[in-house]
Design a protein around this motif. Sequence first.
Motif, mmCIF file in Angstrom:
data_model
loop_
_atom_site.group_PDB
_atom_site.id
_atom_site.type_symbol
_atom_site.label_atom_id
_atom_site.label_comp_id
_atom_site.label_asym_id
_atom_site.label_seq_id
_atom_site.Cartn_x
_atom_site.Cartn_y
_atom_site.Cartn_z
ATOM 1 N N THR A 71 0.842 -1.205 0.000
ATOM 2 C CA THR A 71 0.000 0.000 0.000
ATOM 3 C C THR A 71 0.873 1.248 0.000
ATOM 4 O O THR A 71 0.592 2.208 -0.732
ATOM 5 C CB THR A 71 -0.933 -0.003 1.233
ATOM 6 N N LEU A 72 1.928 1.209 0.795
ATOM 7 C CA LEU A 72 2.841 2.359 0.831
ATOM 8 C C LEU A 72 3.447 2.589 -0.553
ATOM 9 O O LEU A 72 3.510 3.725 -1.037
ATOM 10 C CB LEU A 72 3.957 2.103 1.853
ATOM 11 N N GLU A 73 3.838 1.497 -1.185
ATOM 12 C CA GLU A 73 4.436 1.597 -2.526
ATOM 13 C C GLU A 73 3.433 2.190 -3.518
ATOM 14 O O GLU A 73 3.768 3.067 -4.320
ATOM 15 C CB GLU A 73 4.866 0.203 -2.981
ATOM 16 N N ASP A 74 2.192 1.727 -3.416
ATOM 17 C CA ASP A 74 1.148 2.225 -4.318
ATOM 18 C C ASP A 74 0.935 3.731 -4.128
ATOM 19 O O ASP A 74 0.869 4.491 -5.095
ATOM 20 C CB ASP A 74 -0.155 1.464 -4.021
ATOM 21 N N ILE A 75 0.874 4.153 -2.869
ATOM 22 C CA ILE A 75 0.610 5.569 -2.588
ATOM 23 C C ILE A 75 1.789 6.442 -3.040
ATOM 24 O O ILE A 75 1.598 7.466 -3.709
ATOM 25 C CB ILE A 75 0.314 5.771 -1.082
ATOM 26 N N LEU B 124 -11.072 5.428 -8.609
ATOM 27 C CA LEU B 124 -12.108 4.519 -8.108
ATOM 28 C C LEU B 124 -11.667 3.059 -8.212
ATOM 29 O O LEU B 124 -11.942 2.254 -7.318
ATOM 30 C CB LEU B 124 -13.417 4.724 -8.870
ATOM 31 N N ALA B 125 -10.976 2.725 -9.299
ATOM 32 C CA ALA B 125 -10.494 1.342 -9.451
ATOM 33 C C ALA B 125 -9.494 1.005 -8.345
ATOM 34 O O ALA B 125 -9.533 -0.084 -7.771
ATOM 35 C CB ALA B 125 -9.863 1.147 -10.825
ATOM 36 N N ALA B 126 -8.620 1.968 -8.036
ATOM 37 C CA ALA B 126 -7.637 1.740 -6.960
ATOM 38 C C ALA B 126 -8.353 1.545 -5.624
ATOM 39 O O ALA B 126 -8.001 0.663 -4.830
ATOM 40 C CB ALA B 126 -6.676 2.926 -6.876
ATOM 41 N N GLY B 127 -9.372 2.358 -5.388
ATOM 42 C CA GLY B 127 -10.146 2.224 -4.149
ATOM 43 C C GLY B 127 -10.854 0.880 -4.088
ATOM 44 O O GLY B 127 -10.908 0.231 -3.038
ATOM 45 N N PRO B 137 -11.091 1.733 5.688
ATOM 46 C CA PRO B 137 -11.553 2.906 4.922
ATOM 47 C C PRO B 137 -10.544 4.062 4.888
ATOM 48 O O PRO B 137 -10.459 4.771 3.886
ATOM 49 C CB PRO B 137 -12.830 3.332 5.653
ATOM 50 N N TYR B 138 -9.767 4.241 5.959
ATOM 51 C CA TYR B 138 -8.779 5.329 5.947
ATOM 52 C C TYR B 138 -7.691 5.040 4.909
ATOM 53 O O TYR B 138 -7.160 5.951 4.267
ATOM 54 C CB TYR B 138 -8.119 5.509 7.318
ATOM 55 N N ILE B 139 -7.347 3.758 4.777
ATOM 56 C CA ILE B 139 -6.328 3.377 3.787
ATOM 57 C C ILE B 139 -6.884 3.566 2.379
ATOM 58 O O ILE B 139 -6.188 4.035 1.478
ATOM 59 C CB ILE B 139 -5.856 1.930 4.035
ATOM 60 N N LEU B 140 -8.159 3.229 2.205
ATOM 61 C CA LEU B 140 -8.817 3.468 0.909
ATOM 62 C C LEU B 140 -8.692 4.944 0.531
ATOM 63 O O LEU B 140 -8.377 5.299 -0.609
ATOM 64 C CB LEU B 140 -10.316 3.154 1.034
ATOM 65 N N MET B 141 -8.973 5.781 1.521
ATOM 66 C CA MET B 141 -8.952 7.229 1.280
ATOM 67 C C MET B 141 -7.537 7.680 0.895
ATOM 68 O O MET B 141 -7.362 8.473 -0.035
ATOM 69 C CB MET B 141 -9.429 7.934 2.556
ATOM 70 N N GLY B 230 -2.898 3.591 14.917
ATOM 71 C CA GLY B 230 -3.523 3.038 16.117
ATOM 72 C C GLY B 230 -5.025 2.880 15.938
ATOM 73 O O GLY B 230 -5.612 1.865 16.336
ATOM 74 N N ALA B 231 -5.650 3.889 15.335
ATOM 75 C CA ALA B 231 -7.109 3.832 15.129
ATOM 76 C C ALA B 231 -7.468 2.680 14.186
ATOM 77 O O ALA B 231 -8.467 1.981 14.392
ATOM 78 C CB ALA B 231 -7.595 5.161 14.552
ATOM 79 N N ILE B 232 -6.643 2.478 13.166
ATOM 80 C CA ILE B 232 -6.909 1.397 12.206
ATOM 81 C C ILE B 232 -6.797 0.035 12.903
ATOM 82 O O ILE B 232 -7.673 -0.827 12.757
ATOM 83 C CB ILE B 232 -5.933 1.500 11.008
ATOM 84 N N LEU B 233 -5.742 -0.125 13.710
ATOM 85 C CA LEU B 233 -5.565 -1.400 14.417
ATOM 86 C C LEU B 233 -6.696 -1.609 15.431
ATOM 87 O O LEU B 233 -7.221 -2.716 15.586
ATOM 88 C CB LEU B 233 -4.200 -1.412 15.123
#
Lengths: 143, 396
Positions: A71-75, B124-127, B137-141, B230-233
């Motif tokens: 994910t880091l690489e993608d971003i 959108l495809a990446a999401g 969802p935060y990682i999606l963003m 931390g919030a994601i975990l």
Amino acid sequence: MIQWNAALVRRLSCPEDRKAALPHIVRTLTGYSQKARTEGLASLAESARMEEDPFLALGLELMAEGLADETLEDILSAYLVTSDLRGFDFLRACMVAEALVSISLGDSPALTLRKLAAYCGAEQAVGLLSEFGTASPHPAEHS
Amino acid sequence: MIAALCRTTAALEEPLPPYTAATAATAVAMAGDDRDPVPPQVSGRKKSALFTLAERFALAAEKAAIEDSSAWAVAAESESRKSLRIVLNALAAGTHPDAVQPALAQAGFAGSADPGDRLESDMLAAGAVEALRGSHPYILMRVMTARLGPEYYEKTTEWILERIKRRKYVENEFFVPGDLPEVLARLEKIPGKLELALRMAGREMSAAALCGCPAESIVAVLAPCGRIGGAILEDSMRAYRAKLSTEEIADAQAAFADLARELDEPKAHTEPVEPEDVPDPGLVEDLTDLILELDPKLLRTVALSMDPKKLASLLQVMAPAGHDRMLTTIGPMRESRVINALDAAQPLGSFELTREAQVFAQKILAAAVPKGKTRGKTIPLPAKVRRLLSSILGRE
């Protein structure tokens, strides 16, 4: 299969005299690799606050968020493609991305160094590897 | 790696050879092979509209994570933007990640002459790919808005922090007896070790193990993860607390504790040092056995979700019997892509091979937890598979 795009390569092109600054960048980034290894990735969040290079600061913050390496690489790749950086600045940003992904993958500082040294061309790469020693780099600065 | 680009800058007129670089390769793949990777001229207004679209997508993902996958269909019904509606419907139908981009192309977004449409489709495809991987969802963003450029980084951070502020949970400590809290307390005293254990275990396994720990252990674990990490975990832990049985949490705790002990007492398991570039024979044996023991459907799901380059790397740490099963599982079309990637790949060192095997083991664990699973049911993995996973994940 990935196909190379000449236009992207063209963006990396920069004058030889600017490339003289690359070993210093390698030392800084290898220092971050060492810091991550000894103090943990969370310590990079503190470094991010003091970092002047905005792309490096952004990348260090993302690493501290604990993103998976893919994910880091993608971003970071998306930021590279969408940025309007060119020449030396773009090359520097590519090296930063390379280093951060390497650290995120858990590479040893020695491996991160090897990946980055190749950017400097054969002569400077050999110099860097000798400077650090190929097995265990202990950068005097930046660690 | 990207350095190959520098060495070949002089040869601009010639297409560069296939190459196994990580970041630059992804950048090139994003840019496409017939487009100028210089950012297309998309207006600030369009980018701002796309940021709002990404927000709606991430909010739908948040709802789907809290409720269930039917939330995608509900979000699609009320979505006015056609592109996002297509993606939400694809997610509701459980579409394969590779099929999202063609769906957008069919609707005229991907491949459009308009850079704004292309950017919208790519974002959108990446999401969608991240959502199908089960990313937070935060990682999606983060992934989506990265396509809008570095100038949207801060805005995205603010959006995530605002969502964190709005989270409302009733604290519900759920304690599963075991020695994990003691192991965590020991790791916490060694700088970087706790965080390394979390990274090696992966977020899914970490969350499954930690959700049964006392509050003080969780506070200690979350501390080095930062506010967003931390919030994601924490969200993942809450989700697992709701859907895993006590037995499953105990299994996850045992696996995590084994891995953590390896980090804590590496000398206790000292074996003859292998030459750096030779794969550990024990790892090759374990991974091959794992491939042969896995349920065909589970193996196929995980293998198809992986990049051919990653699969090619994984093949380097597998005996021929494992190759046969893996290549048969993925089908002839993907097989040829993996073989090509393998041909182009450099041999990996033992550390990288171990990491590839561990990433694969994490994906198996994550895929083995059925969605919407209720308490009292165990993760459908045979004991031998669980043992092999623990063995692979426990390596340093």
